[in-house]
Design an enzyme around this catalytic site. Structure first.
Site, PDB file in Angstrom:
ATOM      1  N   ILE A 104       0.368   1.381  32.331  1.00 24.17           N
ATOM      2  CA  ILE A 104      -0.309   2.464  31.627  1.00 24.17           C
ATOM      3  C   ILE A 104      -1.377   3.308  32.519  1.00 24.17           C
ATOM      4  CG2 ILE A 104      -0.125   0.953  29.504  1.00 24.17           C
ATOM      5  CD1 ILE A 104      -2.883  -0.311  30.231  1.00 24.17           C
ATOM      6  N   GLY A 107      -3.591   4.144  40.341  1.00 27.05           N
ATOM      7  CA  GLY A 107      -4.648   4.456  41.092  1.00 27.05           C
ATOM      8  C   GLY A 107      -4.222   4.610  42.684  1.00 27.05           C
ATOM      9  N   SER A 108      -5.034   4.808  43.557  1.00 27.85           N
ATOM     10  CA  SER A 108      -4.983   4.679  44.948  1.00 27.85           C
ATOM     11  C   SER A 108      -4.251   3.397  45.548  1.00 27.85           C
ATOM     12  CB  SER A 108      -6.255   5.136  45.638  1.00 27.85           C
ATOM     13  OG  SER A 108      -6.651   6.355  45.380  1.00 27.85           O
ATOM     14  N   VAL A 112      -2.350  -0.261  36.607  1.00 25.74           N
ATOM     15  CA  VAL A 112      -2.829  -0.910  35.654  1.00 25.74           C
ATOM     16  C   VAL A 112      -1.720  -1.127  34.551  1.00 25.74           C
ATOM     17  CG1 VAL A 112      -4.644  -0.771  33.753  1.00 25.74           C
ATOM     18  CG2 VAL A 112      -5.268   0.276  35.801  1.00 25.74           C
ATOM     19  N   LYS A 127      -5.489  -4.659  36.051  1.00 28.57           N
ATOM     20  CA  LYS A 127      -5.645  -3.609  37.172  1.00 28.57           C
ATOM     21  C   LYS A 127      -5.224  -4.576  38.536  1.00 28.57           C
ATOM     22  CE  LYS A 127      -8.516  -0.461  39.380  1.00 28.57           C
ATOM     23  NZ  LYS A 127      -9.838   0.128  39.237  1.00 28.57           N
ATOM     24  N   ASP A 222     -18.569   8.864  39.812  1.00 28.47           N
ATOM     25  CA  ASP A 222     -17.314   9.280  39.686  1.00 28.47           C
ATOM     26  C   ASP A 222     -16.797   9.728  38.137  1.00 28.47           C
ATOM     27  OD1 ASP A 222     -14.890  10.310  40.767  1.00 28.47           O
ATOM     28  OD2 ASP A 222     -13.837   8.242  40.647  1.00 28.47           O
TER      29      ASP A 222
END
Length: 430
Positions: A104, A107-108, A112, A127, A222
């Site tokens: 879903i 990221g880097s 997730v 995650k 962020d």
């Protein structure tokens, strides 16, 4: 005359819409790229590196190979590099406790996933991060910062909560609240912009969450639509605390160059010390994007966008006076004059733009959200980007090899981390 005017207006509108679509497509493709990846690409672009503004921001005089592309292998991690999950750890948890159902998010350092706990039958967002990737980019401190912030914010209604965490030899697992109303970014993609009442509601809940973090001496750093989720009822939930900075008191500053290019405040671009007002700049940028469809100083040319952030006057059309006044205060280029510089969240809370908001009702979720995602249950993934959900779930993430002890104590974590080579060579997790 009226017919001609309307026809001309229609032609102009259609032409402008075509241009806007092209800009949006380029924008959507670029903005998921993290700042580190962006700088890495910028450093390899000989034309961009010659631009004086780029040289000033990045302090480079010629193209250089990014550190991460160095051919020399990294030495084995020392015990001081081990990741200790601290009091959030569950030493008895293991990947095989879960059914991992769907990807879903990405990221880097990992992904997730929607997961169902086999014994509890509860749904979580898990995650999963690759330790090797974290060490390679020397991001252990950011991971620890995220874990620390997650431990502190579990009781706030507009911040995602951490249930527990654990690790295997090569991966970290953070078991989080499952939020399935979709990213604010996803809804903006579909609707382009929001009406002012809807934008006000979201901005109020976001401001409440930021104010809470500031009360804990945490600067978020962020804020962007990708990190803002909607829950099943339509309330805001902030997630992804990897760039948070802890221990920043009211007048304290920090100087790390980080964030997302479209939302960097002028003082960050100038590489000057900055304080918690950087979050209020980002709130202004997100509110502007909700009202207009793009960040306030956006350009497909990054050097031009940075120049816009630093020098271009803010342009505001077709909004109420209270919205205009708020955006002018939040997007003030001088941080000492920015709304929130004196009394932080209290200044935002008392602004006339939010005069219709009962803040006690807001924090207690007594205000009906302006949009209901209408999800039918945990398996309803309609508000997640198909780019994620159509990706196969990597088979390696659910394995719990008997030879690997799952734990989070310092000594056992060191042993597990040094043994991460057990990962299958065909694993396409990242």
């Amino acid at each position: 005359m009226t017919v001609k005017t309307e026809a001309a207006r229609s032609t102009l509108t259609y032409s402008r819409m075509r241009g806007m679509v092209a800009i949006l497509i380029a924008f959507m493709k670029q903005r998921r790229m993290g700042l580190n990846d962006f700088i890495q690409k910028l450093a390899n672009n000989s034309y961009a590196c010659k631009h004086p503004e780029v040289q000033s921001y990045l302090k480079i005089s010629q193209p250089q190979e990014p550190e991460l592309m160095n051919a020399n292998p990294s030495p084995p991690p020392s015990p001081s590099q081990q990741i200790n999950l601290g009091p959030s750890s569950n030493p008895h948890a293991k990947p095989s406790d879960f059914h991992f159902l769907k990807v879903i998010g990405k990221g880097s350092f990992g992904k997730v996933l929607l997961a169902r706990h086999k014994a509890e039958e509860a749904f979580y967002a898990v995650k999963v991060l690759q330790k090797k990737a974290i060490l390679k980019k020397k991001e252990e401190k950011h991971i620890m910062s995220e874990r620390n912030v997650l431990l502190k914010n579990v009781k706030h209604p507009f911040l995602v909560g951490l249930h527990f965490s654990f690790q295997t030899a090569d991966k970290l697992y953070f078991v989080l609240d499952y939020i399935n109303g979709g990213e604010l970014f996803y809804h903006l993609q579909r609707e382009r912009c929001f009406l002012e009442p809807r934008a006000r509601f979201y901005a109020a809940e976001i401001a409440s969450a930021l104010g809470y973090l500031h009360s804990l001496n945490i600067v978020y750093r962020d804020l962007k639509p990708e990190n803002i989720l909607l829950d099943s009822q339509g309330h805001i939930v902030l997630t992804d605390f990897g760039l948070c900075k802890e221990n920043i008191e009211h007048n304290g500053t920090t100087s790390t160059f980080c964030g997302t290019p479209e939302y960097l405040a002028p003082e960050v671009l100038h590489k000057q010390p900055y304080d918690r007002t950087v979050d209020w700049w980002c709130l202004g940028a997100v509110l502007y994007e909700m009202l207009y469809g793009l960040p306030p100083f956006y350009s497909r040319n990054t050097a031009e966008m940075y120049d816009n952030i630093l020098n271009k006057p803010l342009q505001l059309k077709n909004i109420t006076n209270s919205a205009r006044h708020l955006l002018e205060g939040l997007l003030q280029k001088d941080r000492t004059k920015r709304l929130g510089a004196k009394d932080d969240f209290m200044e935002i809370k008392s602004h006339i733009f939010f005069s219709l908001i009962n803040w006690d009702d807001l924090i207690n979720k007594k205000i009906t959200p302006p949009f209901n995602p209408n999800v039918s249950g945990p398996s309803d993934l309609r508000h997640f980007d198909p780019e994620f959900t159509e990706e196969p779930v990597p088979s390696s993430i659910g394995r719990s090899p008997d030879s690997i002890l799952v734990t989070a104590s310092v000594k056992e974590a060191a042993e597990a981390f040094l043994g991460f080579s057990y990962a299958p060579p065909m694993d396409s997790f990242l």
